[in-house]
Scaffold this motif. Sequence first.
Motif, PDB file in Angstrom:
ATOM      1  N   HIS A  23       0.866  -1.179   0.000  1.00 44.66           N
ATOM      2  CA  HIS A  23       0.000   0.000   0.000  1.00 44.66           C
ATOM      3  C   HIS A  23       0.904   1.231   0.000  1.00 44.66           C
ATOM      4  O   HIS A  23       1.668   1.459   0.947  1.00 44.66           O
ATOM      5  N   ASP A  54      -5.012  -8.067  15.330  1.00 39.87           N
ATOM      6  CA  ASP A  54      -6.110  -7.609  14.485  1.00 39.87           C
ATOM      7  C   ASP A  54      -7.310  -7.167  15.317  1.00 39.87           C
ATOM      8  O   ASP A  54      -8.070  -6.300  14.914  1.00 39.87           O
ATOM      9  N   ASN A  64      -8.939  -1.631  15.420  1.00 34.55           N
ATOM     10  CA  ASN A  64      -9.951  -0.585  15.313  1.00 34.55           C
ATOM     11  C   ASN A  64      -9.892   0.426  16.457  1.00 34.55           C
ATOM     12  O   ASN A  64     -10.763   1.295  16.556  1.00 34.55           O
ATOM     13  N   GLU A 123     -13.630 -10.570   9.645  1.00 32.59           N
ATOM     14  CA  GLU A 123     -14.661 -10.061   8.733  1.00 32.59           C
ATOM     15  C   GLU A 123     -15.890  -9.546   9.474  1.00 32.59           C
ATOM     16  O   GLU A 123     -16.638  -8.704   8.955  1.00 32.59           O
ATOM     17  N   SER A 151     -14.227  -5.905  11.383  1.00 34.49           N
ATOM     18  CA  SER A 151     -13.540  -4.828  10.673  1.00 34.49           C
ATOM     19  C   SER A 151     -14.130  -4.624   9.282  1.00 34.49           C
ATOM     20  O   SER A 151     -14.185  -5.561   8.480  1.00 34.49           O
ATOM     21  N   ALA A 152     -14.533  -3.405   9.007  1.00 31.39           N
ATOM     22  CA  ALA A 152     -15.050  -3.083   7.681  1.00 31.39           C
ATOM     23  C   ALA A 152     -13.933  -3.176   6.645  1.00 31.39           C
ATOM     24  O   ALA A 152     -14.172  -3.522   5.489  1.00 31.39           O
ATOM     25  N   ASN A 153     -12.710  -2.867   7.072  1.00 30.45           N
ATOM     26  CA  ASN A 153     -11.533  -2.976   6.207  1.00 30.45           C
ATOM     27  C   ASN A 153     -10.592  -4.004   6.823  1.00 30.45           C
ATOM     28  O   ASN A 153      -9.964  -3.750   7.847  1.00 30.45           O
ATOM     29  N   THR A 154     -10.518  -5.175   6.217  1.00 32.41           N
ATOM     30  CA  THR A 154      -9.651  -6.235   6.746  1.00 32.41           C
ATOM     31  C   THR A 154      -8.261  -6.215   6.119  1.00 32.41           C
ATOM     32  O   THR A 154      -7.441  -7.080   6.405  1.00 32.41           O
ATOM     33  N   ASP A 155      -8.004  -5.234   5.262  1.00 32.55           N
ATOM     34  CA  ASP A 155      -6.647  -5.057   4.739  1.00 32.55           C
ATOM     35  C   ASP A 155      -5.873  -4.191   5.729  1.00 32.55           C
ATOM     36  O   ASP A 155      -5.710  -2.976   5.546  1.00 32.55           O
ATOM     37  N   THR A 175      -3.215  -1.441   5.072  1.00 29.22           N
ATOM     38  CA  THR A 175      -3.597  -0.140   4.512  1.00 29.22           C
ATOM     39  C   THR A 175      -4.083   0.832   5.578  1.00 29.22           C
ATOM     40  O   THR A 175      -4.398   1.981   5.262  1.00 29.22           O
ATOM     41  N   ARG A 176      -4.146   0.400   6.819  1.00 28.64           N
ATOM     42  CA  ARG A 176      -4.775   1.196   7.865  1.00 28.64           C
ATOM     43  C   ARG A 176      -3.960   2.417   8.289  1.00 28.64           C
ATOM     44  O   ARG A 176      -4.426   3.248   9.060  1.00 28.64           O
ATOM     45  N   ASP A 228      -3.221   4.833   6.464  1.00 32.98           N
ATOM     46  CA  ASP A 228      -3.636   5.986   5.661  1.00 32.98           C
ATOM     47  C   ASP A 228      -2.470   6.434   4.772  1.00 32.98           C
ATOM     48  O   ASP A 228      -2.154   5.773   3.795  1.00 32.98           O
TER      49      ASP A 228
END
Length: 368
Positions: free
Chosen positions: A22, A177, A181, A215, A218-222, A225-226, A228
């Motif tokens: 990313h 993980d 969040n 899943e 987290s809405a974004n499991t990548d 990439t968190r 930003d």
Amino acid sequence: MACSRLFRNFTLTVKLPPVTTHKFDATLLPTEAVTSKEELMKYFNDMFTIRRIEITSDAYYKNAEIRGFCHLCDGQEGIYVGMEAGVTHDDCLITAYRDHGQAFMRGETPHAIFAEMFGKITGTSKGKGGSMHFYNKTTNFYGGNGIVGAQVPVGVGLAFALKYQKKPNISMIMYGDGAANQGQIAEAANIAALWKLPAIFICENNKYGMGTAIERASANTDFYTRGDTIPGIKIEAQNILAVRETMKLAKKWGVEHGPLWLEFSTYRYRGHSMSDPGVSYRNKEEIDKVRATRDPIEYVKHLILDNKLASEAEIEDIQDKIKDDVNKAAAEAKKDPVPEAKELLTDVFSHNRKYLIRNVELKDSALI
């Protein structure tokens, strides 16, 4: 002697698994790793020792001889051994409460690890921290932290200190993980990016935050990439050589450019903690499949055997010795004394005897 001469200069080139990035130029990442018999044997020894510590801890816990919280890391050993192969103890490390593997790789003996879990004075934190609170200042290991995600801002503080002191080192900040969040992670990352701190954010993605699949949480499991604006890399962390090479690059990047966001894809064989059987939200077939196809110890074992660096019998002898050594360490630690009552008052305040009591006006402040 003939065998040792034969392999003295032996090197092995291994293809690394593909990565995902990313905002990071993937061509900067190595596609191969070079290793040797000496390295592979050490990696095998260290990983198998960590696994035996966890298996032995499991037995003592179930026998009510280890109390409190206990989070085991077997299945994830490639991360801890691989990381240390790519950095030095001059680099800072801070993590959450699944910390036995990191403690061992940062210099703690199996004896000290078990003593801490037994609540003995010979433990890494004098028996006052337990499983979640290992700590070793001499090797820049800052825990072992029990509050989900709370270690991340502290890790960024360590990165700030390294940059302030102009040291050529990084702060490795580990979290799971399930903590990804947390708002404090985003806040800490913002500061790290603004000030270009040598902060390496490392998400150990073992697919489940406690008993919840990623899943569902987290809405974004990548997770890579968190960060930003912070560049990110996702790797197969069950491959110890991939972890090692990534950490070598991360150290160079962190010192020269600032923060980096890593996602280590891994897997824990047990439940989140000893109170979690680990099979109510996943089935045995899933666990067995990972054991058969992605186990970090078996990966190194196959490299050793396939290249005839050691025989099956030699590997079995090593395993038997490690089992005996770990069992003895636990048995000896069990006999050690508990802390005296006066230990309740130690390690609470700084060793400085004078404290500045700040008033509204500096002239009215007092040094006591």
